[in-house]
Design a protein around this motif. Structure first.
Motif, PDB file in Angstrom:
ATOM      1  N   ILE A 125     108.074 -28.648  38.661  1.00 50.19           N
ATOM      2  CA  ILE A 125     109.640 -28.344  38.419  1.00 50.19           C
ATOM      3  C   ILE A 125     110.081 -27.246  37.550  1.00 50.19           C
ATOM      4  O   ILE A 125     109.132 -26.186  36.964  1.00 50.19           O
ATOM      5  CB  ILE A 125     109.292 -29.657  37.038  1.00 50.19           C
ATOM      6  CG1 ILE A 125     108.968 -31.268  38.071  1.00 50.19           C
ATOM      7  CG2 ILE A 125     111.113 -29.556  36.778  1.00 50.19           C
ATOM      8  CD1 ILE A 125     108.277 -32.427  36.915  1.00 50.19           C
ATOM      9  N   THR A 171     113.251 -26.178  37.082  1.00 51.10           N
ATOM     10  CA  THR A 171     115.054 -26.780  37.359  1.00 51.10           C
ATOM     11  C   THR A 171     115.346 -25.517  36.369  1.00 51.10           C
ATOM     12  O   THR A 171     116.779 -25.863  35.869  1.00 51.10           O
ATOM     13  CB  THR A 171     115.059 -28.183  37.135  1.00 51.10           C
ATOM     14  OG1 THR A 171     114.232 -28.479  35.782  1.00 51.10           O
ATOM     15  CG2 THR A 171     115.008 -28.848  38.147  1.00 51.10           C
ATOM     16  N   SER A 190     117.347 -23.451  32.922  1.00 45.70           N
ATOM     17  CA  SER A 190     118.428 -23.895  32.152  1.00 45.70           C
ATOM     18  C   SER A 190     119.380 -24.381  32.596  1.00 45.70           C
ATOM     19  O   SER A 190     120.195 -23.903  33.032  1.00 45.70           O
ATOM     20  CB  SER A 190     117.905 -23.690  30.829  1.00 45.70           C
ATOM     21  OG  SER A 190     118.019 -21.791  31.199  1.00 45.70           O
ATOM     22  N   ARG A 191     120.409 -24.779  30.858  1.00 47.81           N
ATOM     23  CA  ARG A 191     121.942 -24.945  31.286  1.00 47.81           C
ATOM     24  C   ARG A 191     122.123 -24.080  29.824  1.00 47.81           C
ATOM     25  O   ARG A 191     121.448 -23.658  29.138  1.00 47.81           O
ATOM     26  CB  ARG A 191     122.490 -26.069  31.515  1.00 47.81           C
ATOM     27  CG  ARG A 191     121.536 -27.505  30.293  1.00 47.81           C
ATOM     28  CD  ARG A 191     121.938 -28.470  30.635  1.00 47.81           C
ATOM     29  NE  ARG A 191     121.054 -29.553  30.287  1.00 47.81           N
ATOM     30  CZ  ARG A 191     121.538 -30.078  28.738  1.00 47.81           C
ATOM     31  NH1 ARG A 191     122.768 -29.490  28.094  1.00 47.81           N
ATOM     32  NH2 ARG A 191     120.602 -30.484  28.130  1.00 47.81           N
ATOM     33  N   ALA A 201     117.081 -26.824  28.347  1.00 46.82           N
ATOM     34  CA  ALA A 201     115.876 -27.384  29.438  1.00 46.82           C
ATOM     35  C   ALA A 201     117.204 -27.721  30.160  1.00 46.82           C
ATOM     36  O   ALA A 201     117.974 -28.959  30.024  1.00 46.82           O
ATOM     37  CB  ALA A 201     114.804 -27.248  28.689  1.00 46.82           C
ATOM     38  N   SER A 202     116.376 -27.914  31.182  1.00 40.74           N
ATOM     39  CA  SER A 202     117.208 -28.967  32.604  1.00 40.74           C
ATOM     40  C   SER A 202     116.787 -30.621  31.626  1.00 40.74           C
ATOM     41  O   SER A 202     115.769 -30.671  30.621  1.00 40.74           O
ATOM     42  CB  SER A 202     116.761 -29.080  33.092  1.00 40.74           C
ATOM     43  OG  SER A 202     116.021 -29.207  33.863  1.00 40.74           O
ATOM     44  N   ALA A 224     114.225 -32.384  32.632  1.00 40.07           N
ATOM     45  CA  ALA A 224     112.991 -32.584  33.075  1.00 40.07           C
ATOM     46  C   ALA A 224     112.503 -33.540  32.341  1.00 40.07           C
ATOM     47  O   ALA A 224     111.941 -34.525  32.535  1.00 40.07           O
ATOM     48  CB  ALA A 224     112.270 -31.184  33.891  1.00 40.07           C
ATOM     49  N   LYS A 237     108.441 -32.790  24.490  1.00 41.07           N
ATOM     50  CA  LYS A 237     109.428 -31.621  24.479  1.00 41.07           C
ATOM     51  C   LYS A 237     109.824 -31.107  22.874  1.00 41.07           C
ATOM     52  O   LYS A 237     109.897 -31.528  22.264  1.00 41.07           O
ATOM     53  CB  LYS A 237     111.353 -32.267  24.908  1.00 41.07           C
ATOM     54  CG  LYS A 237     111.351 -32.903  24.278  1.00 41.07           C
ATOM     55  CD  LYS A 237     113.133 -33.576  24.922  1.00 41.07           C
ATOM     56  CE  LYS A 237     113.825 -34.160  23.816  1.00 41.07           C
ATOM     57  NZ  LYS A 237     115.310 -34.122  24.938  1.00 41.07           N
ATOM     58  N   ARG A 265     112.567 -28.235  26.716  1.00 43.39           N
ATOM     59  CA  ARG A 265     111.831 -27.785  27.019  1.00 43.39           C
ATOM     60  C   ARG A 265     110.040 -28.496  27.363  1.00 43.39           C
ATOM     61  O   ARG A 265     110.005 -28.890  26.003  1.00 43.39           O
ATOM     62  CB  ARG A 265     111.278 -26.176  26.824  1.00 43.39           C
ATOM     63  CG  ARG A 265     112.336 -25.625  27.284  1.00 43.39           C
ATOM     64  CD  ARG A 265     111.989 -23.952  26.493  1.00 43.39           C
ATOM     65  NE  ARG A 265     111.612 -23.597  24.944  1.00 43.39           N
ATOM     66  CZ  ARG A 265     111.032 -22.569  24.885  1.00 43.39           C
ATOM     67  NH1 ARG A 265     110.980 -22.043  25.419  1.00 43.39           N
ATOM     68  NH2 ARG A 265     110.358 -23.527  23.359  1.00 43.39           N
ATOM     69  N   VAL A 277     105.398 -27.544  35.323  1.00 45.71           N
ATOM     70  CA  VAL A 277     106.045 -27.598  35.172  1.00 45.71           C
ATOM     71  C   VAL A 277     106.426 -25.839  34.585  1.00 45.71           C
ATOM     72  O   VAL A 277     105.453 -25.287  34.045  1.00 45.71           O
ATOM     73  CB  VAL A 277     107.134 -27.997  33.651  1.00 45.71           C
ATOM     74  CG1 VAL A 277     108.413 -27.377  33.213  1.00 45.71           C
ATOM     75  CG2 VAL A 277     106.863 -30.005  33.862  1.00 45.71           C
ATOM     76  N   ASP A 303     112.486 -21.430  32.617  1.00 45.70           N
ATOM     77  CA  ASP A 303     112.762 -21.867  31.919  1.00 45.70           C
ATOM     78  C   ASP A 303     112.853 -23.880  31.208  1.00 45.70           C
ATOM     79  O   ASP A 303     112.766 -23.669  30.127  1.00 45.70           O
ATOM     80  CB  ASP A 303     114.755 -22.033  31.791  1.00 45.70           C
ATOM     81  CG  ASP A 303     114.613 -20.346  31.851  1.00 45.70           C
ATOM     82  OD1 ASP A 303     113.672 -19.789  31.622  1.00 45.70           O
ATOM     83  OD2 ASP A 303     115.624 -19.805  32.487  1.00 45.70           O
ATOM     84  N   THR A 304     112.095 -24.426  31.775  1.00 42.04           N
ATOM     85  CA  THR A 304     112.449 -25.917  31.505  1.00 42.04           C
ATOM     86  C   THR A 304     110.383 -25.930  30.923  1.00 42.04           C
ATOM     87  O   THR A 304     110.678 -27.156  30.444  1.00 42.04           O
ATOM     88  CB  THR A 304     112.135 -26.703  32.757  1.00 42.04           C
ATOM     89  OG1 THR A 304     112.970 -26.294  33.626  1.00 42.04           O
ATOM     90  CG2 THR A 304     112.357 -27.860  33.128  1.00 42.04           C
TER      91      THR A 304
END
Length: 436
Positions: free
Chosen positions: A121, A123, A125-126, A281-282, A284, A292, A297, A314, A317-318
Protein backbone atom coordinates in the motif's frame (compact mmCIF):
# COMPACT_ATOMS: atom_id res chain seq x y z
CA UNK A 1 -5.29 -18.54 -0.47
CA UNK A 2 -6.98 -17.01 -3.56
CA UNK A 3 -5.68 -18.10 -6.92
CA UNK A 4 -3.27 -15.32 -7.97
CA UNK A 5 -3.79 -16.15 -11.64
CA UNK A 6 -7.40 -14.88 -11.76
CA UNK A 7 -9.31 -11.72 -10.96
CA UNK A 8 -12.99 -11.53 -10.07
CA UNK A 9 -15.14 -9.09 -12.06
CA UNK A 10 -18.16 -7.24 -10.79
CA UNK A 11 -20.59 -9.96 -11.88
CA UNK A 12 -18.68 -12.73 -10.11
CA UNK A 13 -16.94 -14.08 -13.21
CA UNK A 14 -13.22 -14.68 -13.27
CA UNK A 15 -10.61 -13.52 -15.75
CA UNK A 16 -7.23 -15.18 -16.29
CA UNK A 17 -4.20 -13.15 -15.26
CA UNK A 18 -1.46 -15.59 -16.15
CA UNK A 19 -1.19 -19.22 -17.19
CA UNK A 20 1.56 -19.75 -14.60
CA UNK A 21 0.59 -20.04 -10.91
CA UNK A 22 3.06 -17.56 -9.44
CA UNK A 23 2.53 -15.31 -6.42
CA UNK A 24 0.53 -12.20 -7.23
CA UNK A 25 1.82 -8.92 -5.80
CA UNK A 26 -0.61 -5.99 -5.91
CA UNK A 27 0.75 -2.48 -5.43
CA UNK A 28 -1.65 0.37 -4.67
CA UNK A 29 -0.37 3.76 -5.78
CA UNK A 30 2.14 4.83 -8.43
CA UNK A 31 3.95 7.43 -6.37
CA UNK A 32 7.59 7.18 -5.36
CA UNK A 33 7.10 4.21 -3.00
CA UNK A 34 4.73 2.20 -5.19
CA UNK A 35 6.62 2.67 -8.44
CA UNK A 36 9.94 1.86 -6.76
CA UNK A 37 8.45 -1.34 -5.34
CA UNK A 38 7.17 -2.44 -8.76
CA UNK A 39 10.47 -1.73 -10.50
CA UNK A 40 12.40 -3.53 -7.75
CA UNK A 41 10.31 -6.65 -8.44
CA UNK A 42 11.40 -6.78 -12.08
CA UNK A 43 12.55 -10.31 -12.87
CA UNK A 44 11.18 -11.70 -9.59
CA UNK A 45 9.21 -14.98 -9.74
CA UNK A 46 5.87 -13.21 -9.30
CA UNK A 47 3.22 -11.29 -11.19
CA UNK A 48 2.83 -7.62 -10.25
CA UNK A 49 -0.26 -5.48 -10.71
CA UNK A 50 0.06 -1.75 -10.10
CA UNK A 51 -3.23 0.04 -9.43
CA UNK A 52 -3.64 3.82 -9.51
CA UNK A 53 -6.60 6.06 -10.22
CA UNK A 54 -4.45 8.13 -12.60
CA UNK A 55 -2.43 6.98 -15.56
CA UNK A 56 0.73 8.91 -14.71
CA UNK A 57 3.52 9.05 -12.16
CA UNK A 58 3.89 12.58 -10.82
CA UNK A 59 7.08 14.18 -9.53
CA UNK A 60 5.36 16.09 -6.73
CA UNK A 61 8.37 18.14 -5.50
CA UNK A 62 8.17 20.25 -8.67
CA UNK A 63 4.39 20.59 -8.71
CA UNK A 64 4.61 24.13 -7.36
CA UNK A 65 6.51 25.10 -10.53
CA UNK A 66 3.52 24.01 -12.60
CA UNK A 67 1.28 26.07 -10.31
CA UNK A 68 3.46 29.16 -10.88
CA UNK A 69 3.80 28.72 -14.67
CA UNK A 70 7.48 27.73 -14.69
CA UNK A 71 6.86 24.19 -16.00
CA UNK A 72 4.13 22.37 -17.90
CA UNK A 73 2.42 19.28 -16.43
CA UNK A 74 4.03 16.96 -19.00
CA UNK A 75 7.47 18.08 -17.80
CA UNK A 76 7.00 16.41 -14.41
CA UNK A 77 4.53 13.60 -15.14
CA UNK A 78 5.15 10.38 -17.06
CA UNK A 79 2.61 7.74 -18.16
CA UNK A 80 2.91 4.71 -15.89
CA UNK A 81 2.57 2.27 -18.77
CA UNK A 82 5.46 3.96 -20.53
CA UNK A 83 7.69 3.62 -17.46
CA UNK A 84 6.90 -0.08 -17.07
CA UNK A 85 6.56 -1.06 -20.72
CA UNK A 86 9.66 -3.28 -20.66
CA UNK A 87 8.87 -4.96 -17.33
CA UNK A 88 7.19 -8.17 -18.48
CA UNK A 89 5.95 -9.29 -15.06
CA UNK A 90 4.15 -5.98 -14.39
CA UNK A 91 0.64 -4.93 -15.42
CA UNK A 92 -1.01 -1.55 -14.86
CA UNK A 93 -4.64 -1.04 -13.92
CA UNK A 94 -6.23 2.41 -13.81
CA UNK A 95 -8.91 2.18 -11.14
CA UNK A 96 -10.05 3.60 -7.82
CA UNK A 97 -9.64 1.46 -4.70
CA UNK A 98 -12.77 1.20 -2.55
CA UNK A 99 -11.47 -1.10 0.18
CA UNK A 100 -9.61 -4.29 1.07
CA UNK A 101 -11.12 -7.70 1.91
CA UNK A 102 -8.56 -8.99 4.40
CA UNK A 103 -10.21 -12.37 4.92
CA UNK A 104 -10.17 -13.32 1.24
CA UNK A 105 -7.10 -11.26 0.32
CA UNK A 106 -8.77 -9.14 -2.30
CA UNK A 107 -8.55 -5.48 -3.26
CA UNK A 108 -12.01 -4.02 -3.83
CA UNK A 109 -12.35 -1.74 -6.84
CA UNK A 110 -15.41 0.02 -8.20
CA UNK A 111 -16.33 -2.74 -10.64
CA UNK A 112 -14.21 -5.78 -9.73
CA UNK A 113 -11.98 -7.39 -7.14
CA UNK A 114 -8.29 -8.20 -7.48
CA UNK A 115 -6.86 -11.11 -5.45
CA UNK A 116 -3.39 -10.81 -3.98
CA UNK A 117 -0.78 -12.92 -2.23
CA UNK A 118 1.22 -9.86 -1.22
CA UNK A 119 -0.06 -6.31 -1.01
CA UNK A 120 1.98 -3.09 -0.99
CA UNK A 121 0.00 0.00 0.00
CA UNK A 122 1.56 3.25 -1.20
CA UNK A 123 -1.46 5.51 -1.50
CA UNK A 124 0.22 8.66 -0.22
CA UNK A 125 -1.44 11.57 1.54
CA UNK A 126 -4.02 14.28 0.98
CA UNK A 127 -4.62 17.82 2.22
CA UNK A 128 -5.53 18.36 5.89
CA UNK A 129 -7.61 21.39 6.83
CA UNK A 130 -7.74 20.65 10.57
CA UNK A 131 -11.49 20.24 10.74
CA UNK A 132 -12.28 22.95 8.17
CA UNK A 133 -12.79 20.91 5.02
CA UNK A 134 -15.14 23.62 3.75
CA UNK A 135 -12.03 25.76 3.15
CA UNK A 136 -10.70 23.43 0.45
CA UNK A 137 -12.56 25.01 -2.53
CA UNK A 138 -11.35 28.44 -1.37
CA UNK A 139 -7.77 27.49 -0.52
CA UNK A 140 -6.70 24.56 -2.71
CA UNK A 141 -3.72 22.46 -1.75
CA UNK A 142 -1.05 21.09 -4.04
CA UNK A 143 -1.02 17.31 -4.44
CA UNK A 144 -1.90 16.59 -8.05
CA UNK A 145 -1.74 18.13 -11.52
CA UNK A 146 -5.35 19.27 -11.36
CA UNK A 147 -4.50 21.25 -8.20
CA UNK A 148 -1.49 22.86 -9.87
CA UNK A 149 -3.32 23.92 -13.03
CA UNK A 150 -6.22 25.26 -10.97
CA UNK A 151 -3.87 27.33 -8.80
CA UNK A 152 -2.07 28.56 -11.91
CA UNK A 153 -5.43 29.56 -13.34
CA UNK A 154 -6.32 31.54 -10.22
CA UNK A 155 -2.93 33.26 -10.06
CA UNK A 156 -2.97 34.39 -13.67
CA UNK A 157 -6.66 35.33 -13.62
CA UNK A 158 -6.03 37.55 -10.62
CA UNK A 159 -3.60 39.68 -12.64
CA UNK A 160 -5.89 39.69 -15.69
CA UNK A 161 -8.88 40.84 -13.65
CA UNK A 162 -6.83 43.44 -11.81
CA UNK A 163 -5.85 44.93 -15.19
CA UNK A 164 -9.49 45.92 -15.85
CA UNK A 165 -10.73 46.39 -12.27
CA UNK A 166 -11.86 49.90 -11.34
CA UNK A 167 -12.81 49.18 -7.72
CA UNK A 168 -9.76 49.96 -5.55
CA UNK A 169 -10.84 47.54 -2.79
CA UNK A 170 -11.31 44.66 -5.22
CA UNK A 171 -8.11 45.66 -7.01
CA UNK A 172 -6.16 45.24 -3.77
CA UNK A 173 -7.90 41.95 -3.02
CA UNK A 174 -6.96 40.60 -6.46
CA UNK A 175 -3.28 41.47 -5.98
CA UNK A 176 -2.98 39.94 -2.51
CA UNK A 177 -1.73 36.33 -2.60
CA UNK A 178 -1.76 34.29 0.61
CA UNK A 179 0.14 31.04 1.14
CA UNK A 180 -0.78 29.14 4.31
CA UNK A 181 1.94 26.90 5.75
CA UNK A 182 5.66 27.46 6.22
CA UNK A 183 6.99 24.03 5.27
CA UNK A 184 8.97 23.39 2.08
CA UNK A 185 5.92 23.60 -0.19
CA UNK A 186 4.74 26.88 1.33
CA UNK A 187 8.20 28.45 1.23
CA UNK A 188 8.79 27.37 -2.37
CA UNK A 189 5.32 28.49 -3.43
CA UNK A 190 5.58 31.94 -1.84
CA UNK A 191 8.99 32.55 -3.38
CA UNK A 192 7.80 31.45 -6.82
CA UNK A 193 4.72 33.72 -6.73
CA UNK A 194 6.89 36.68 -5.72
CA UNK A 195 9.27 36.03 -8.63
CA UNK A 196 6.35 35.62 -11.03
CA UNK A 197 4.92 39.00 -10.01
CA UNK A 198 8.15 40.97 -9.71
CA UNK A 199 10.04 39.62 -12.71
CA UNK A 200 8.15 37.40 -15.15
CA UNK A 201 5.00 39.56 -15.48
CA UNK A 202 6.40 42.99 -14.75
CA UNK A 203 6.39 44.19 -18.40
CA UNK A 204 3.26 42.38 -19.56
CA UNK A 205 0.54 44.73 -18.30
CA UNK A 206 -0.30 48.39 -18.95
CA UNK A 207 -2.87 49.40 -16.32
CA UNK A 208 -1.27 47.61 -13.36
CA UNK A 209 2.21 47.04 -12.02
CA UNK A 210 2.41 43.34 -11.09
CA UNK A 211 5.38 44.09 -8.83
CA UNK A 212 2.93 45.82 -6.46
CA UNK A 213 1.37 42.45 -5.63
CA UNK A 214 1.57 41.41 -1.97
CA UNK A 215 2.64 37.84 -1.23
CA UNK A 216 1.93 36.83 2.36
CA UNK A 217 3.21 33.57 3.87
CA UNK A 218 1.38 32.56 7.04
CA UNK A 219 2.80 29.99 9.47
CA UNK A 220 1.16 29.04 12.75
CA UNK A 221 4.45 27.89 14.27
CA UNK A 222 7.33 30.03 15.52
CA UNK A 223 9.53 29.55 12.43
CA UNK A 224 9.60 28.45 8.82
CA UNK A 225 10.84 25.00 7.76
CA UNK A 226 10.50 23.47 11.26
CA UNK A 227 12.23 20.24 10.15
CA UNK A 228 15.39 22.22 9.31
CA UNK A 229 17.94 23.65 11.76
CA UNK A 230 17.03 27.07 13.16
CA UNK A 231 19.86 28.76 11.27
CA UNK A 232 18.47 27.59 7.92
CA UNK A 233 14.93 28.53 8.96
CA UNK A 234 16.15 32.05 9.67
CA UNK A 235 18.01 32.12 6.35
CA UNK A 236 14.86 31.07 4.45
CA UNK A 237 12.91 33.89 6.12
CA UNK A 238 15.57 36.45 5.17
CA UNK A 239 15.65 35.20 1.58
CA UNK A 240 11.86 35.36 1.24
CA UNK A 241 11.72 38.87 2.66
CA UNK A 242 14.43 39.91 0.20
CA UNK A 243 12.08 38.72 -2.56
CA UNK A 244 9.33 40.89 -1.07
CA UNK A 245 7.34 38.15 0.68
CA UNK A 246 5.66 39.16 3.94
CA UNK A 247 6.21 36.40 6.50
CA UNK A 248 3.74 36.08 9.40
CA UNK A 249 4.87 33.62 12.11
CA UNK A 250 3.06 32.31 15.17
CA UNK A 251 -0.35 33.20 13.75
CA UNK A 252 -2.78 30.50 12.63
CA UNK A 253 -5.48 31.04 10.04
CA UNK A 254 -8.80 31.23 11.90
CA UNK A 255 -11.15 31.67 8.95
CA UNK A 256 -11.13 31.46 5.19
CA UNK A 257 -13.74 32.88 2.83
CA UNK A 258 -13.95 33.84 -0.83
CA UNK A 259 -12.96 37.35 0.21
CA UNK A 260 -9.80 36.43 2.10
CA UNK A 261 -8.47 34.97 5.32
CA UNK A 262 -8.42 35.83 9.01
CA UNK A 263 -5.00 35.42 10.60
CA UNK A 264 -5.76 35.67 14.30
CA UNK A 265 -7.62 38.97 14.45
CA UNK A 266 -6.07 40.31 11.24
CA UNK A 267 -8.17 40.28 8.08
CA UNK A 268 -6.25 39.84 4.82
CA UNK A 269 -8.42 40.42 1.73
CA UNK A 270 -7.44 38.04 -1.05
CA UNK A 271 -8.92 36.20 -4.01
CA UNK A 272 -6.04 33.71 -4.21
CA UNK A 273 -5.18 31.53 -1.22
CA UNK A 274 -2.95 28.46 -1.46
CA UNK A 275 -3.00 25.82 1.29
CA UNK A 276 0.29 24.20 2.27
CA UNK A 277 -0.32 23.79 6.00
CA UNK A 278 -0.86 20.11 6.55
CA UNK A 279 -1.38 16.64 5.20
CA UNK A 280 -3.33 13.56 6.25
CA UNK A 281 -2.78 9.99 5.14
CA UNK A 282 -4.99 8.18 2.65
CA UNK A 283 -7.87 5.99 3.96
CA UNK A 284 -5.59 2.91 4.13
CA UNK A 285 -5.95 2.57 7.92
CA UNK A 286 -9.73 2.42 7.55
CA UNK A 287 -9.50 -0.16 4.76
CA UNK A 288 -7.30 -2.33 6.98
CA UNK A 289 -8.95 -1.65 10.33
CA UNK A 290 -5.40 -1.01 11.53
CA UNK A 291 -3.97 1.13 14.30
CA UNK A 292 -3.15 4.64 13.11
CA UNK A 293 -1.52 7.84 14.35
CA UNK A 294 -3.07 11.32 14.56
CA UNK A 295 -2.31 11.94 10.87
CA UNK A 296 -4.10 8.74 9.85
CA UNK A 297 -0.89 6.88 8.97
CA UNK A 298 -0.87 3.11 9.54
CA UNK A 299 1.44 2.08 12.38
CA UNK A 300 3.60 -0.66 10.89
CA UNK A 301 6.05 -3.20 12.24
CA UNK A 302 9.85 -3.21 11.82
CA UNK A 303 9.43 -4.85 8.39
CA UNK A 304 6.75 -2.31 7.30
CA UNK A 305 4.05 -4.98 7.56
CA UNK A 306 0.65 -4.60 9.22
CA UNK A 307 0.08 -6.26 12.58
CA UNK A 308 -1.57 -9.64 12.01
CA UNK A 309 -1.08 -9.45 8.25
CA UNK A 310 2.55 -10.14 7.33
CA UNK A 311 1.58 -10.25 3.64
CA UNK A 312 0.60 -6.55 3.66
CA UNK A 313 3.22 -3.79 3.56
CA UNK A 314 2.46 -0.09 4.03
CA UNK A 315 4.94 2.45 2.65
CA UNK A 316 5.53 6.12 1.94
CA UNK A 317 3.33 8.86 3.42
CA UNK A 318 0.76 6.23 4.41
CA UNK A 319 3.11 4.56 6.93
CA UNK A 320 4.01 5.57 10.48
CA UNK A 321 7.57 4.29 10.86
CA UNK A 322 9.18 5.19 14.22
CA UNK A 323 12.83 6.19 14.45
CA UNK A 324 15.19 5.62 17.42
CA UNK A 325 15.04 9.31 18.43
CA UNK A 326 11.26 9.19 18.86
CA UNK A 327 10.43 10.88 15.55
CA UNK A 328 9.08 9.15 12.46
CA UNK A 329 10.36 8.67 8.94
CA UNK A 330 9.58 11.97 7.14
CA UNK A 331 7.29 12.31 4.16
CA UNK A 332 10.09 12.81 1.63
CA UNK A 333 10.61 11.25 -1.79
CA UNK A 334 13.88 9.51 -0.83
CA UNK A 335 12.20 8.00 2.24
CA UNK A 336 9.30 6.71 0.14
CA UNK A 337 11.68 5.18 -2.40
CA UNK A 338 13.62 3.45 0.39
CA UNK A 339 10.41 1.97 1.80
CA UNK A 340 9.22 0.82 -1.61
CA UNK A 341 12.55 -0.86 -2.33
CA UNK A 342 12.53 -2.53 1.09
CA UNK A 343 8.99 -3.89 0.63
CA UNK A 344 10.04 -5.43 -2.69
CA UNK A 345 13.12 -6.93 -1.09
CA UNK A 346 11.02 -8.41 1.72
CA UNK A 347 8.58 -9.94 -0.78
CA UNK A 348 11.42 -11.46 -2.78
CA UNK A 349 12.76 -12.95 0.45
CA UNK A 350 9.36 -14.38 1.41
CA UNK A 351 8.96 -15.98 -2.00
CA UNK A 352 12.43 -17.51 -1.64
CA UNK A 353 11.67 -18.72 1.89
CA UNK A 354 14.16 -16.37 3.57
CA UNK A 355 13.93 -13.19 5.65
CA UNK A 356 15.36 -9.68 5.59
CA UNK A 357 16.51 -7.52 8.51
CA UNK A 358 14.18 -4.75 9.78
CA UNK A 359 13.79 -1.61 7.70
CA UNK A 360 16.42 1.01 8.42
CA UNK A 361 15.89 4.53 7.18
CA UNK A 362 18.91 6.41 5.83
CA UNK A 363 18.36 10.15 5.91
CA UNK A 364 19.91 11.61 2.78
CA UNK A 365 19.24 15.23 3.68
CA UNK A 366 16.57 17.88 3.22
CA UNK A 367 16.43 20.67 0.66
CA UNK A 368 14.12 23.59 0.00
CA UNK A 369 14.41 26.25 -2.66
CA UNK A 370 13.32 29.80 -1.94
CA UNK A 371 13.78 31.56 -5.24
CA UNK A 372 16.30 32.48 -7.88
CA UNK A 373 19.74 31.24 -6.73
CA UNK A 374 18.45 30.83 -3.15
CA UNK A 375 17.92 27.57 -1.29
CA UNK A 376 18.81 25.78 1.93
CA UNK A 377 20.15 22.25 2.34
CA UNK A 378 20.57 20.21 5.51
CA UNK A 379 22.73 17.09 5.45
CA UNK A 380 23.25 16.81 9.20
CA UNK A 381 26.69 18.17 9.97
CA UNK A 382 26.91 19.57 6.46
CA UNK A 383 24.66 22.56 5.74
CA UNK A 384 24.41 24.82 2.71
CA UNK A 385 22.56 27.98 1.78
CA UNK A 386 22.38 30.38 -1.13
CA UNK A 387 23.49 29.76 -4.70
CA UNK A 388 25.41 26.53 -4.04
CA UNK A 389 22.43 24.98 -2.24
CA UNK A 390 20.20 26.10 -5.11
CA UNK A 391 22.45 24.44 -7.71
CA UNK A 392 22.55 21.24 -5.66
CA UNK A 393 18.75 21.33 -5.28
CA UNK A 394 18.38 21.64 -9.06
CA UNK A 395 20.82 18.83 -9.86
CA UNK A 396 19.15 16.46 -7.40
CA UNK A 397 15.63 17.23 -8.58
CA UNK A 398 16.51 16.85 -12.25
CA UNK A 399 18.19 13.54 -11.42
CA UNK A 400 15.02 12.26 -9.72
CA UNK A 401 12.88 12.75 -12.83
CA UNK A 402 11.92 9.52 -14.60
CA UNK A 403 12.91 10.09 -18.21
CA UNK A 404 15.75 11.68 -20.17
CA UNK A 405 13.16 13.81 -21.93
CA UNK A 406 11.89 15.27 -18.65
CA UNK A 407 15.40 15.85 -17.33
CA UNK A 408 16.47 17.61 -20.52
CA UNK A 409 13.35 19.76 -20.83
CA UNK A 410 13.33 20.82 -17.19
CA UNK A 411 17.04 21.62 -17.17
CA UNK A 412 16.75 23.70 -20.36
CA UNK A 413 13.70 25.58 -19.08
CA UNK A 414 15.44 26.37 -15.80
CA UNK A 415 18.49 27.68 -17.66
CA UNK A 416 16.26 29.82 -19.87
CA UNK A 417 14.30 31.10 -16.85
CA UNK A 418 17.53 31.95 -15.04
CA UNK A 419 18.80 33.98 -17.99
CA UNK A 420 15.54 35.71 -18.95
CA UNK A 421 13.21 35.39 -15.90
CA UNK A 422 10.77 33.92 -18.44
CA UNK A 423 8.01 31.44 -17.55
CA UNK A 424 6.75 29.69 -20.62
CA UNK A 425 3.67 27.96 -19.20
CA UNK A 426 1.55 31.05 -18.49
CA UNK A 427 -1.65 29.54 -19.87
CA UNK A 428 -5.05 29.97 -18.26
CA UNK A 429 -6.56 26.52 -18.65
CA UNK A 430 -8.30 23.93 -16.46
CA UNK A 431 -11.77 25.53 -16.19
CA UNK A 432 -12.98 25.16 -12.67
CA UNK A 433 -14.85 26.81 -9.83
CA UNK A 434 -13.19 30.10 -8.92
CA UNK A 435 -13.91 31.90 -5.64
CA UNK A 436 -16.73 34.38 -6.00
Amino acid sequence: MPDPTTMTTGDGATEALSPIAVPHVVVLGAGFAGLTAVKALAGAPCKVTLIDRRNYHLFQPLLYQVATAALSPADIATPIRSILRRQKNAAVLMARVEGIDLQHRRVLLEDRTIPYDYLVIATGSRHAYFGHDDWEPLAPGLKKIDDATQIRRRLLLAFERAETCTDPIEHRRLLNFVVVGGGPTGVEMAGAIAELARHSLVDDFRAINPAEARVILVEAGPRLLPAFPESLSAESKRALEKLGVEVMLGRPVTDCTASGVMVGEIAIPSRTVVWAAGVAASPAARWLGAEKDRLGRVIVGPDLSVSGHPEIFVTGDTAHVPLPDGSTVPGLAPAAKQMGAYAARAIRARIAGTTVPPFKYRHLGSLATIGRAAAVADFGRFKLKGRLAWLLWGIIHVGFLNTYRSRTLVALQWIWAYITYGRGARLITSPGVDPE
